[in-house]
Design a protein around this motif. Structure first.
Motif, PDB file in Angstrom:
ATOM      1  N   ALA A  63     -68.814  68.889  -1.847  1.00 52.34           N
ATOM      2  CA  ALA A  63     -69.807  69.141  -0.800  1.00 52.34           C
ATOM      3  C   ALA A  63     -71.170  69.131  -1.476  1.00 52.34           C
ATOM      4  O   ALA A  63     -71.430  69.967  -2.349  1.00 52.34           O
ATOM      5  CB  ALA A  63     -69.555  70.481  -0.115  1.00 52.34           C
ATOM      6  N   GLU A  67     -80.628  69.026  -0.246  1.00 58.74           N
ATOM      7  CA  GLU A  67     -81.165  68.705   1.062  1.00 58.74           C
ATOM      8  C   GLU A  67     -82.305  67.710   0.901  1.00 58.74           C
ATOM      9  O   GLU A  67     -82.902  67.597  -0.174  1.00 58.74           O
ATOM     10  CB  GLU A  67     -81.679  69.967   1.760  1.00 58.74           C
ATOM     11  N   ASP A 174     -77.148  69.213   7.370  1.00 59.93           N
ATOM     12  CA  ASP A 174     -76.743  68.217   6.366  1.00 59.93           C
ATOM     13  C   ASP A 174     -77.333  68.642   5.019  1.00 59.93           C
ATOM     14  O   ASP A 174     -78.526  68.505   4.795  1.00 59.93           O
ATOM     15  CB  ASP A 174     -77.251  66.845   6.786  1.00 59.93           C
ATOM     16  N   ASN A 175     -76.579  69.141   4.099  1.00 57.29           N
ATOM     17  CA  ASN A 175     -75.136  69.253   4.151  1.00 57.29           C
ATOM     18  C   ASN A 175     -74.698  70.698   3.883  1.00 57.29           C
ATOM     19  O   ASN A 175     -73.631  70.955   3.369  1.00 57.29           O
ATOM     20  CB  ASN A 175     -74.519  68.310   3.104  1.00 57.29           C
ATOM     21  N   SER A 178     -71.372  71.910   5.072  1.00 54.08           N
ATOM     22  CA  SER A 178     -70.206  71.617   4.226  1.00 54.08           C
ATOM     23  C   SER A 178     -70.088  72.596   3.076  1.00 54.08           C
ATOM     24  O   SER A 178     -68.971  72.950   2.649  1.00 54.08           O
ATOM     25  CB  SER A 178     -70.287  70.184   3.698  1.00 54.08           C
ATOM     26  N   ASP A 229     -68.928  66.202   4.385  1.00 51.78           N
ATOM     27  CA  ASP A 229     -70.318  65.868   4.697  1.00 51.78           C
ATOM     28  C   ASP A 229     -70.460  65.760   6.206  1.00 51.78           C
ATOM     29  O   ASP A 229     -69.474  65.715   6.945  1.00 51.78           O
ATOM     30  CB  ASP A 229     -70.729  64.556   4.027  1.00 51.78           C
ATOM     31  N   THR A 230     -71.698  65.715   6.637  1.00 49.97           N
ATOM     32  CA  THR A 230     -71.973  65.510   8.058  1.00 49.97           C
ATOM     33  C   THR A 230     -71.851  64.025   8.407  1.00 49.97           C
ATOM     34  O   THR A 230     -71.870  63.166   7.531  1.00 49.97           O
ATOM     35  CB  THR A 230     -73.382  65.996   8.397  1.00 49.97           C
ATOM     36  N   THR A 292     -71.491  58.697   1.420  1.00 52.82           N
ATOM     37  CA  THR A 292     -71.310  60.092   1.026  1.00 52.82           C
ATOM     38  C   THR A 292     -70.705  60.156  -0.371  1.00 52.82           C
ATOM     39  O   THR A 292     -70.477  59.135  -1.025  1.00 52.82           O
ATOM     40  CB  THR A 292     -70.376  60.818   2.016  1.00 52.82           C
ATOM     41  N   SER A 311     -65.580  64.866   7.963  1.00 48.80           N
ATOM     42  CA  SER A 311     -66.988  64.847   8.352  1.00 48.80           C
ATOM     43  C   SER A 311     -67.239  65.775   9.526  1.00 48.80           C
ATOM     44  O   SER A 311     -66.403  65.902  10.421  1.00 48.80           O
ATOM     45  CB  SER A 311     -67.412  63.423   8.721  1.00 48.80           C
TER      46      SER A 311
END
Length: 350
Positions: A63, A67, A174-175, A178, A229-230, A292, A311
């Motif tokens: 993860a 950012e 994001d993220n 996660s 991840d998103t 990702t 995701s």
């Protein structure tokens, strides 16, 4: 959901290359949940929970903790800051956005400033806006700005987490969502036996080219890899079904492919089977652009890893505020927990 924990994780600064504050927070949250952890040379946090089977197979879940953000590149004579973007931005989302400059003497607030619409010519109003059209206004003259800020200081978006309906809404979903899911999975596994050594890895610099995951995968050399991840949830009015990628409230998305990785069909099948066995609603994900940590896990271990991704459907990605559904988040924790605990019960033959 532990809303306060997710809020703290989202709020903590850590743009790509400047992840120390968020890494320190994660270390605090995982102490007692893992058998050991280390920080590698690039800054990845690799935490290990030992398996019980005695088998030497390794499972790695990544993860990314970085950012998107900005970095100070110039202070002009009036004290306005010019900046370099770190990660992908849609310039139109910058307008009047509040930011925090993390300077040498603490934090100062600023706002993205640009030419007012009142003063634009008709031609200017029709032109697409560019990041170069913005400066950061801290409300301070140059001599005061320079007491706090220097070239190279990181800048983050400003915005607290809010609950809106069935969703959470914050900067850096994001993220950081996660990161939250991986921590909550470690908590859930405290009452479960796991067959193989589990490497819970919080990676750096994903937003600028999946850099951390590539290094971590070479170090860990996993047999199995799962990226967290998103993904895009373009489930807004007037969109076509084929444009949506995923939708909020319809469960975790199991990645089939993105622009950087084609997931191993064995891992895709395993995650689908696990979701169905746990009565977790899920949705398939094919993302035509972007990538990702999946690609780092898949390609950079010595012999390659059987890799895929879970995701989290997210609206308004890489914008000022991002949004995810709370049930989707909880179900991602459940799916990942079951996947780690039962990974030895699947036929992994080609």
């Amino acid at each position: 959901m532990n809303i306060s924990s997710l809020s703290e994780i989202c709020k903590t600064p850590g743009i790509s290359g400047f992840e120390k504050p968020i890494r320190d927070l994660i270390i605090n949250k995982i102490e007692g949940l893992v058998d050991s952890f280390e920080i590698d040379n690039i800054g990845n946090l690799v935490a290990v929970k030992k398996g019980t089977s005695g088998n030497d197979r390794k499972v790695m879940v990544a993860a990314h903790m970085d950012e998107i953000g900005y970095i100070v590149k110039h202070i002009d004579d009036s004290g306005f800051l010019r900046f370099q973007t770190i990660g992908g931005f849609d310039p139109k989302t910058l307008t009047a956005q509040r930011v925090t400059v993390h300077g040498k003497k603490g934090e100062i607030l600023g706002v993205m400033a640009s030419k007012p619409v009142h003063l634009m010519s008709p031609e200017e109003r029709q032109k697409a806006i560019k990041t170069e059209d913005f400066v950061i206004d801290t409300g301070l003259p140059k001599e005061e700005v320079e007491k706090y800020v220097e070239i190279g200081d990181p800048i983050t978006r400003e915005g607290d987490l809010k609950q809106i309906g069935e969703c959470v809404n914050a900067k850096s979903i994001d993220n950081r969502v996660s990161v939250y899911i991986l921590i909550e999975t470690l908590k859930a596994l405290q009452s479960r036996e796991i067959p193989y050594d589990f490497y819970a890895t919080f990676t750096v610099q994903e937003e600028v080219g999946v850099r951390g995951a590539r290094v971590a995968a070479q170090h860990v050399n996993p047999d199995f890899g799962i990226s967290l991840d998103t993904t895009v949830a373009f489930d807004l009015p007037n969109t076509q079904p084929h444009e949506q990628v995923s939708a909020l409230g319809k469960g975790p998305a199991i990645k089939i492919m993105d622009a950087m990785a084609i997931c191993d069909t064995r891992m895709v099948g395993y995650l689908k089977t696990t979701a169905k066995g746990a009565s977790i609603e899920w949705q398939p994900e094919i993302l035509s652009a972007g990538g990702t940590d999946t690609t780092g896990l898949q390609l950079m271990s010595k012999y390659g890893a059987i890799a895929g991704a879970i995701s989290i459907p997210t609206r308004h990605l890489h914008q000022v505020i991002e949004m995810a559904n709370t049930k989707d988040i909880d179900d991602c924790v459940k799916l990942l927990t079951e996947a780690i605990a039962n990974i030895d019960n699947h036929d992994w033959n080609p």
